[in-house]
Design a protein around this motif. Structure first.
Motif, PDB file in Angstrom:
ATOM      1  N   LEU A 105       0.856  -1.083  -0.353  1.00 18.07           N
ATOM      2  CA  LEU A 105      -0.269  -0.106   0.238  1.00 18.07           C
ATOM      3  C   LEU A 105       1.019   1.515   0.078  1.00 18.07           C
ATOM      4  CD1 LEU A 105      -2.836  -0.985   2.508  1.00 18.07           C
ATOM      5  CD2 LEU A 105      -2.896  -1.239  -0.010  1.00 18.07           C
ATOM      6  N   ASP A 106       1.345   1.963  -1.269  1.00 18.56           N
ATOM      7  CA  ASP A 106       2.709   2.605  -1.339  1.00 18.56           C
ATOM      8  C   ASP A 106       2.094   4.566  -0.545  1.00 18.56           C
ATOM      9  OD1 ASP A 106       3.601   1.872  -3.273  1.00 18.56           O
ATOM     10  OD2 ASP A 106       2.287   2.500  -4.616  1.00 18.56           O
ATOM     11  N   GLY A 107       2.567   4.889   0.509  1.00 18.04           N
ATOM     12  CA  GLY A 107       2.228   5.605   0.915  1.00 18.04           C
ATOM     13  C   GLY A 107       1.650   5.441   2.848  1.00 18.04           C
ATOM     14  N   VAL A 108       1.410   4.191   2.434  1.00 16.67           N
ATOM     15  CA  VAL A 108       0.900   3.762   3.495  1.00 16.67           C
ATOM     16  C   VAL A 108       1.515   3.375   4.910  1.00 16.67           C
ATOM     17  CG1 VAL A 108      -1.212   2.698   4.995  1.00 16.67           C
ATOM     18  CG2 VAL A 108      -1.716   3.268   2.200  1.00 16.67           C
ATOM     19  N   PHE A 109       1.750   4.670   6.029  1.00 12.31           N
ATOM     20  CA  PHE A 109       2.955   4.242   7.640  1.00 12.31           C
ATOM     21  C   PHE A 109       2.467   5.169   8.076  1.00 12.31           C
ATOM     22  CE2 PHE A 109       4.503   7.057   3.990  1.00 12.31           C
ATOM     23  CZ  PHE A 109       4.739   8.250   5.076  1.00 12.31           C
ATOM     24  N   THR A 110       2.843   4.808   9.111  1.00 11.53           N
ATOM     25  CA  THR A 110       2.657   5.528  10.585  1.00 11.53           C
ATOM     26  C   THR A 110       3.553   5.170  11.752  1.00 11.53           C
ATOM     27  OG1 THR A 110       1.333   6.178  12.236  1.00 11.53           O
ATOM     28  CG2 THR A 110       1.446   3.677  12.170  1.00 11.53           C
ATOM     29  N   PHE A 111       4.004   5.843  12.800  1.00 14.94           N
ATOM     30  CA  PHE A 111       4.802   5.186  13.765  1.00 14.94           C
ATOM     31  C   PHE A 111       4.586   5.033  15.040  1.00 14.94           C
ATOM     32  CE2 PHE A 111       4.896   9.899  13.282  1.00 14.94           C
ATOM     33  CZ  PHE A 111       5.418   9.974  14.405  1.00 14.94           C
ATOM     34  N   GLY A 128     -14.386   4.398  -5.025  1.00  8.19           N
ATOM     35  CA  GLY A 128     -14.247   2.928  -5.189  1.00  8.19           C
ATOM     36  C   GLY A 128     -12.890   2.767  -6.139  1.00  8.19           C
ATOM     37  N   LYS A 129     -12.040   2.889  -5.498  1.00  8.52           N
ATOM     38  CA  LYS A 129     -10.499   2.269  -5.962  1.00  8.52           C
ATOM     39  C   LYS A 129     -10.929   1.538  -5.687  1.00  8.52           C
ATOM     40  CE  LYS A 129      -9.832   6.805  -7.250  1.00  8.52           C
ATOM     41  NZ  LYS A 129      -8.373   6.591  -8.031  1.00  8.52           N
ATOM     42  N   ILE A 130     -10.226   0.132  -6.346  1.00  8.31           N
ATOM     43  CA  ILE A 130     -10.014  -1.459  -6.240  1.00  8.31           C
ATOM     44  C   ILE A 130      -8.898  -0.955  -4.929  1.00  8.31           C
ATOM     45  CG2 ILE A 130      -8.812  -3.300  -7.150  1.00  8.31           C
ATOM     46  CD1 ILE A 130      -9.570  -2.379 -10.106  1.00  8.31           C
ATOM     47  N   ILE A 131      -9.121  -2.255  -4.144  1.00 12.92           N
ATOM     48  CA  ILE A 131      -7.896  -2.194  -3.040  1.00 12.92           C
ATOM     49  C   ILE A 131      -7.460  -3.139  -3.584  1.00 12.92           C
ATOM     50  CG2 ILE A 131      -8.306  -3.357  -0.594  1.00 12.92           C
ATOM     51  CD1 ILE A 131     -10.463  -1.330   0.004  1.00 12.92           C
ATOM     52  N   PRO A 132      -5.643  -3.371  -3.301  1.00 11.43           N
ATOM     53  CA  PRO A 132      -5.294  -4.744  -3.913  1.00 11.43           C
ATOM     54  C   PRO A 132      -5.090  -5.815  -2.256  1.00 11.43           C
ATOM     55  CG  PRO A 132      -4.002  -2.306  -3.450  1.00 11.43           C
ATOM     56  CD  PRO A 132      -5.024  -1.213  -2.644  1.00 11.43           C
ATOM     57  N   GLU A 133      -5.199  -6.595  -2.922  1.00 12.07           N
ATOM     58  CA  GLU A 133      -4.650  -7.933  -2.149  1.00 12.07           C
ATOM     59  C   GLU A 133      -3.484  -7.464  -1.384  1.00 12.07           C
ATOM     60  OE1 GLU A 133      -7.177 -10.343  -2.385  1.00 12.07           O
ATOM     61  OE2 GLU A 133      -8.394  -9.328  -2.873  1.00 12.07           O
ATOM     62  N   PRO A 134      -4.217  -8.136  -0.130  1.00  6.15           N
ATOM     63  CA  PRO A 134      -2.471  -8.438   0.658  1.00  6.15           C
ATOM     64  C   PRO A 134      -1.453  -9.525   0.213  1.00  6.15           C
ATOM     65  CG  PRO A 134      -4.382  -9.006   2.115  1.00  6.15           C
ATOM     66  CD  PRO A 134      -5.103  -8.523   1.165  1.00  6.15           C
ATOM     67  N   LEU A 158      -4.495   1.760   8.952  1.00  2.44           N
ATOM     68  CA  LEU A 158      -5.179   0.776   7.616  1.00  2.44           C
ATOM     69  C   LEU A 158      -6.433   1.333   7.681  1.00  2.44           C
ATOM     70  CD1 LEU A 158      -4.483  -1.302   5.642  1.00  2.44           C
ATOM     71  CD2 LEU A 158      -5.164  -2.649   7.590  1.00  2.44           C
ATOM     72  N   GLU A 159      -7.191   1.054   8.689  1.00  2.00           N
ATOM     73  CA  GLU A 159      -8.738   1.835   8.630  1.00  2.00           C
ATOM     74  C   GLU A 159      -9.450   2.793   7.727  1.00  2.00           C
ATOM     75  OE1 GLU A 159      -9.666  -0.180  12.804  1.00  2.00           O
ATOM     76  OE2 GLU A 159      -9.824   2.038  12.987  1.00  2.00           O
ATOM     77  N   SER A 160      -8.245   3.891   7.648  1.00  2.00           N
ATOM     78  CA  SER A 160      -9.079   4.810   7.268  1.00  2.00           C
ATOM     79  C   SER A 160      -8.087   4.858   5.868  1.00  2.00           C
ATOM     80  CB  SER A 160      -7.802   6.398   7.928  1.00  2.00           C
ATOM     81  OG  SER A 160      -8.234   6.518   9.199  1.00  2.00           O
ATOM     82  N   TYR A 161      -7.268   4.358   5.552  1.00  2.00           N
ATOM     83  CA  TYR A 161      -6.860   4.472   3.746  1.00  2.00           C
ATOM     84  C   TYR A 161      -7.669   3.465   3.256  1.00  2.00           C
ATOM     85  CZ  TYR A 161      -4.316   2.411   0.282  1.00  2.00           C
ATOM     86  OH  TYR A 161      -4.314   1.666  -1.562  1.00  2.00           O
ATOM     87  N   LEU A 162      -8.324   2.298   3.561  1.00  2.00           N
ATOM     88  CA  LEU A 162      -9.703   1.204   3.281  1.00  2.00           C
ATOM     89  C   LEU A 162     -10.453   1.674   3.136  1.00  2.00           C
ATOM     90  CD1 LEU A 162      -8.124  -1.854   5.147  1.00  2.00           C
ATOM     91  CD2 LEU A 162      -8.018  -1.131   2.566  1.00  2.00           C
ATOM     92  N   TYR A 163     -10.842   2.580   3.910  1.00  2.00           N
ATOM     93  CA  TYR A 163     -12.303   3.533   4.197  1.00  2.00           C
ATOM     94  C   TYR A 163     -11.887   4.476   2.981  1.00  2.00           C
ATOM     95  CZ  TYR A 163     -16.205   6.094   4.763  1.00  2.00           C
ATOM     96  OH  TYR A 163     -17.736   6.715   5.103  1.00  2.00           O
TER      97      TYR A 163
END
Length: 101
Positions: free
Chosen positions: A30-36, A62-68, A51-56
């Motif tokens: 997931l490009d650009g999805v990080f925290t600390f 209406g974007k395709i969510i990549p498979e883990p 992750l919750e915010s990104y997926l929401y």
């Protein structure tokens, strides 16, 4: 739309010679999805929230969510571990839609 997602997160711990003790958390596909976080429990909580915010946002747009990626396919460095982050989007959607403004 799926309701349950489980993604691997890479937790990178500081080396002994680092001045910064923060735990960096990134999601490998997931490009650009990080925290600390400053402690493991805090880093896990923030990773789940991130992750919750990104997926929401992906759902709302209406974007395709990549498979883990598969946990075994992820290459780790010496100071890294994988934590599996589980998200229940039903709870996330309900919380966001019922939030008082």
């Amino acid at each position: 739309m799926k309701n349950i997602y489980i993604y691997p997160a890479i937790f990178s711990y500081a080396n002994d010679n680092d001045d910064n003790d923060d735990i960096l958390v990134e999601f490998p596909n997931l490009d650009g999805v990080f925290t600390f976080g400053t402690r493991p429990k805090e880093a896990y909580y923030k990773a789940k929230n991130c992750l919750e915010s990104y997926l929401y946002r992906m759902e709302e747009r209406g974007k395709i969510i990549p498979e883990p990626p598969k946990k075994n396919d992820i290459k780790l460095k010496e100071n890294q571990v994988i934590e599996m982050i589980k998200v229940n989007m039903n709870l996330v959607r309900d919380e966001i839609h019922n939030k008082a403004v």
